[in-house]
Design a protein around this motif. Structure first.
Motif, PDB file in Angstrom:
ATOM      1  N   LYS A  73       7.469   5.105   8.100  1.00  0.00           N
ATOM      2  CA  LYS A  73       6.214   5.468   7.439  1.00  0.00           C
ATOM      3  C   LYS A  73       5.135   5.820   8.472  1.00  0.00           C
ATOM      4  O   LYS A  73       4.388   6.781   8.304  1.00  0.00           O
ATOM      5  CB  LYS A  73       5.743   4.301   6.556  1.00  0.00           C
ATOM      6  N   SER A  74       5.081   5.037   9.550  1.00  0.00           N
ATOM      7  CA  SER A  74       4.013   5.250  10.541  1.00  0.00           C
ATOM      8  C   SER A  74       4.220   6.497  11.377  1.00  0.00           C
ATOM      9  O   SER A  74       3.262   7.187  11.707  1.00  0.00           O
ATOM     10  CB  SER A  74       3.937   4.083  11.522  1.00  0.00           C
ATOM     11  N   LYS A 120       0.808  -1.217   0.000  1.00  0.00           N
ATOM     12  CA  LYS A 120       0.000   0.000   0.000  1.00  0.00           C
ATOM     13  C   LYS A 120       0.846   1.274   0.000  1.00  0.00           C
ATOM     14  O   LYS A 120       0.489   2.264  -0.614  1.00  0.00           O
ATOM     15  CB  LYS A 120      -0.926  -0.002   1.219  1.00  0.00           C
ATOM     16  N   HIS A 121       1.961   1.238   0.716  1.00  0.00           N
ATOM     17  CA  HIS A 121       2.752   2.466   0.831  1.00  0.00           C
ATOM     18  C   HIS A 121       4.097   2.388   0.120  1.00  0.00           C
ATOM     19  O   HIS A 121       4.916   3.284   0.237  1.00  0.00           O
ATOM     20  CB  HIS A 121       2.938   2.816   2.307  1.00  0.00           C
ATOM     21  N   LYS A 122       4.304   1.270  -0.586  1.00  0.00           N
ATOM     22  CA  LYS A 122       5.517   1.105  -1.407  1.00  0.00           C
ATOM     23  C   LYS A 122       6.803   1.342  -0.621  1.00  0.00           C
ATOM     24  O   LYS A 122       7.753   1.940  -1.139  1.00  0.00           O
ATOM     25  CB  LYS A 122       5.490   2.048  -2.625  1.00  0.00           C
ATOM     26  N   MET A 165      -5.639   3.383  11.179  1.00  0.00           N
ATOM     27  CA  MET A 165      -6.567   4.439  11.608  1.00  0.00           C
ATOM     28  C   MET A 165      -6.410   5.672  10.735  1.00  0.00           C
ATOM     29  O   MET A 165      -7.355   6.398  10.466  1.00  0.00           O
ATOM     30  CB  MET A 165      -6.336   4.791  13.084  1.00  0.00           C
ATOM     31  N   LYS A 166      -5.169   5.889  10.289  1.00  0.00           N
ATOM     32  CA  LYS A 166      -4.892   7.060   9.462  1.00  0.00           C
ATOM     33  C   LYS A 166      -5.375   6.842   8.021  1.00  0.00           C
ATOM     34  O   LYS A 166      -5.998   7.707   7.430  1.00  0.00           O
ATOM     35  CB  LYS A 166      -3.379   7.309   9.447  1.00  0.00           C
ATOM     36  N   ASP A 167      -5.112   5.643   7.484  1.00  0.00           N
ATOM     37  CA  ASP A 167      -5.473   5.353   6.092  1.00  0.00           C
ATOM     38  C   ASP A 167      -6.982   5.238   5.905  1.00  0.00           C
ATOM     39  O   ASP A 167      -7.503   5.588   4.848  1.00  0.00           O
ATOM     40  CB  ASP A 167      -4.843   4.037   5.630  1.00  0.00           C
TER      41      ASP A 167
END
Lengths: 525, 49
Positions: free
Chosen positions: A191-192, A178-180, A519-521
Motif C-alpha cells: 500500500k505504501s 483506513k486503507h482496508k 504524509m500522503k494521506d
C-alpha cells in the motif's frame, strides 16, 4: 473462482465462490515451512540448535547495534506522533466507538504477549542480571550491583518492549482500518510503496516470514509454559516419578484442546475479553498477596528505588553496548537477544492489536501502552524479582540457586516462603494456564486470519491446524527438556529469534512506509 | 582486540554486512524524504476506501 470490479479507478479482485477457501497458497507455504522445522526439531534437535545458534551469533554480532536502536527509535516515534496532531486520529474513523473498554484492551494486550513470561523470567531476570551483566558484575560495590540488576531486569520487560509492540500494532491498525488492507504486514509495504519493482517479492517474503516467525515464537512460549505448569502441579501434589515424566505432555494435550476449542468457537472475541480481564485480576491478586505477605517495607523501598533507576536509565540503557567490559558477549547474548525476541512477536502482535483496537486514538496507542503495563511490571519486578534478589544478596541464596539450575521453580520457591503456599501454587497454575490459553488462542486466530485469502477471516480448520503445528514444536522442546536441561526449549526460542533477524529489515521499512503514508494521506483531525 | 580486527573471509563478510545495513538505512531515508509521494504508481486512493 474470482471476479473483478472497478472501484474509483482501482481494479479489485473479489472472491465469488460460496465457500471461503481454507487452504490458501500463503497458508500452504508457511504451514509447510513451519512443519519442516517441526519435523527437523523432532528428528535432530541438536543439529537444529547448532545451525540456528550459528546464524543467530552472526546476526547478533553484526547487527546488534541496530537491534539496540530499534526500541529507542520506536519510543521516539510514538512520542513524536502522540504529541503531534496525528495523535487525535481514531482507528476506524473519527466516529468509531471502541469494541472494548480501556482496561479490557490493555488486559488483552498484556495477556496475549508478555503475560506468560512474568512468572518465568519476571523473577529470574534480576538474578541473571546480578550474576551476569557487566553493569552488576563490574559494579564497585554490592549496592550498585543490586540496583543495576533491577534496572536491567525492568529494561528487558519495560517501555522498550511495549514501544516495539505498540508501533507494530499502530501501523497494522491504521492500514487495516483506513486503507482496508488484509491483516498482513507485507500488505503495508504494498500500500505504501505501490508498484515499485521490489514490492511484490518483498511483500510475499515478508508475509510468509511473519507467519512462520509468529508460529515459532508462540511454540517456544507454549513449551516453556507447559514445563512450568507441570512444575507447579508437581509442587502441589508431590507426584511419583513415573507421573512426573508424563505430566508435561498431559498438560500440553489439555492446553491444546482448550485452545482449539477456544479458537474455533464463534464468540472467540468476547471470550478472549473475559479471559483477559480475569487473567489480569488474578495476576493483580497474586501481586497484592506477594506485597502483603512478603517483606512489604523492602518491596515498597525497592519500587521507589527501581522507579528512579529506571527513569535515569530509560534513554542511556538503550545505547549501552558494554564496550571494554570483561564480558564482550553480554550485549549480544542478553540485550540484543531480548530485543530480537520481542521483535519476533511483532508480526502476530501487530495483527492481534489491530484486530482489537477499533475506536482507540493514536495518542492512546502511544502513551497508554508505554505506561500502564510498565507500571504493573515495575511492581511485579520489585515484589517477586526483588525478593529473589534480596535472597541472593543478603539471604541464604536458596531461591537464587533455582534461577541457574531450574528457573521454572524460582517463582514457586518464593511463594513457599509465604503462608498458604498450596493455595497460591494452585492460583499460579491457573494463572499460567489462562496466560498460555489466551496467548495461543489469539496467536492461532491471528495466524488463521493472516493466512486467509482475503486476510480477514479466521477459518476454524486453519486455526486448529496452527494450534496443532505450534503444539508439535512445543512437544519437541518438552520432550528434549525432560531428557535433560532447558537447551531444547531454548533451541526453539533461538529458532524464533533467528527468523526475526531478517524481519528487522521489514520492520524498519514498515515504519518508513507508515510515515510516508501519513504524509500522503494528510488525515483531517 | 582480535574480535574487532577480523581476518580473511570473516573480515570481508563483516564489511559487506555493515555496509549493506548502512546502505539500507540510506535507502529508507531516500524513500521517505527524497521521493515525491505523487510519483508512486498503482495507487490514487487516499482516505477510507
Amino acid at each position: 473462482m474470482t471476479s473483478k470490479y472497478v472501484d474509483r479507478g482501482n481494479i479489485i479482485k473479489v472472491r465469488s465462490s460460496r465457500k471461503p477457501k481454507v487452504f490458501t497458497p500463503i497458508f500452504i507455504i508457511s504451514a509447510s515451512i513451519t512443519a519442516f522445522f517441526s519435523i527437523f526439531s523432532l528428528v535432530n534437535p541438536v543439529a537444529l540448535a547448532k545451525v540456528m545458534t550459528f546464524i543467530q551469533t552472526i546476526f547478533a554480532t553484526q547487527y546488534g547495534w541496530m537491534a539496540m536502536l530499534i526500541p529507542i527509535l520506536c519510543m521516539g516515534f510514538l512520542v513524536a506522533i502522540g504529541v503531534s496532531k496525528y495523535g487525535k486520529i481514531v482507528i476506524g474513523g473519527q466516529d468509531a466507538k471502541p469494541d472494548y473498554n480501556i482496561f479490557s484492551w490493555l488486559a488483552m494486550l498484556f495477556t496475549s504477549s508478555i503475560g506468560i513470561g512474568i512468572i518465568y523470567f519476571g523473577v529470574n531476570e534480576p538474578l541473571y542480571a546480578y550474576y551476569l551483566s557487566p553493569s552488576s558484575t563490574e559494579a564497585p560495590n554490592q549496592m550498585v550491583a543490586a540496583r543495576e540488576a533491577m534496572g536491567t531486569a525492568l529494561y528487558h520487560w519495560g517501555i522498550s518492549v511495549w514501544a516495539i509492540f505498540s508501533v507494530a500494532g499502530l501501523i497494522m491498525a491504521y492500514f487495516v482500518s483506513k486503507h482496508k488492507i488484509r491483516y498482513l504486514p507485507g500488505d503495508v509495504i504494498e500500500k505504501s510503496f505501490g508498484n515499485r519493482k521490489w514490492v511484490p517479492l518483498t511483500k510475499n517474503i515478508m508475509n510468509v516470514l511473519a507467519v512462520v516467525c509468529s508460529a515459532m515464537t508462540i511454540a517456544a512460549t507454549i513449551g516453556l509454559g507447559s514445563v512450568q505448569i507441570s512444575t507447579g502441579i508437581n509442587q502441589v501434589g508431590n507426584l511419583n516419578a513415573s507421573l512426573t515424566g508424563i505430566l508435561p505432555y498431559i498438560v500440553l494435550f489439555i492446553l491444546l484442546s482448550v485452545c482449539i476449542f477456544a479458537a474455533t468457537t464463534k464468540k472467540a472475541g468476547k471470550g478472549m475479553q473475559v479471559l483477559g480481564d480475569w487473567n489480569v485480576y488474578l495476576a493483580i491478586a497474586i501481586l497484592i498477596f506477594g506485597m502483603l505477605f512478603g517483606p512489604t517495607r523492602y518491596i515498597i523501598n525497592q519500587a521507589v528505588q527501581l522507579t528512579g533507576t529506571y527513569i535515569a536509565q530509560l534513554i542511556p540503557r538503550n545505547f549501552d553496548m558494554f564496550l571494554f567490559s570483561n564480558d564482550l558477549t553480554y550485549s549480544t547474548t542478553w540485550d540484543v537477544a531480548n530485543n530480537m525476541w520481542w521483535i519476533s512477536w511483532t508480526p502476530f502482535m501487530g495483527v492481534f492489536i489491530a484486530s482489537i483496537s477499533k475506536g482507540r486514538t493514536v495518542r492512546q496507542f502511544a502513551f497508554a501502552t508505554m505506561t500502564i503495563p510498565v507500571l504493573f511490571m515495575l511492581l511485579w519486578h520489585s515484589t517477586f524479582g526483588g525478593i529473589a534478589l534480596l535472597d541472593a544478596v543478603l539471604g541464604t541464596g536458596d531461591i537464587a540457586k533455582n534461577a541457574m539450575e531450574s528457573p521454572e521453580v524460582t517463582f514457586f520457591a518464593i511463594l513457599a516462603t509465604m503462608p498458604w503456599s498450596k493455595l497460591t501454587f494452585i492460583a499460579t497454575i491457573i494463572l499460567l494456564i489462562m496466560f498460555i490459553s489466551t496467548t495461543v488462542t489469539s496467536a492461532a486466530l491471528s495466524l488463521a486470519r493472516m493466512t486467509d485469502y482475503e486476510g480477514k477471516e479466521a477459518s476454524r480448520v486453519r486455526s486448529s491446524v496452527w494450534v496443532i503445528l505450534m503444539g508439535i514444536i512445543a512437544l519437541t522442546g518438552i520432550f528434549a527438556t525432560t531428557l535433560g536441561g532447558n537447551d531444547a526449549l531454548n533451541a526453539v526460542k533461538s529458532l524464533a529469534t533467528t527468523l526475526s533477524y531478517p524481519y528487522i529489515f521489514f520492520f524498519i521499512i514498515m515504519m518508513t512506509g507508515f510515515i510516508k503514508q501519513l504524509m500522503k494521506d494528510k488525515p483531517q483531525v | 582486540m582480535e574480535i574487532y580486527y577480523l581476518q580473511g573471509w570473516a573480515l570481508f563478510a563483516e564489511k559487506i554486512l555493515q555496509v549493506g545495513m548502512l546502505l539500507f538505512i540510506i535507502w529508507n531515508v531516500k524513500l521517505l524524504i527524497l521521493e515525491k509521494n505523487t510519483s508512486t504508481k498503482g495507487e490514487g486512493v487516499n482516505g477510507n476506501e
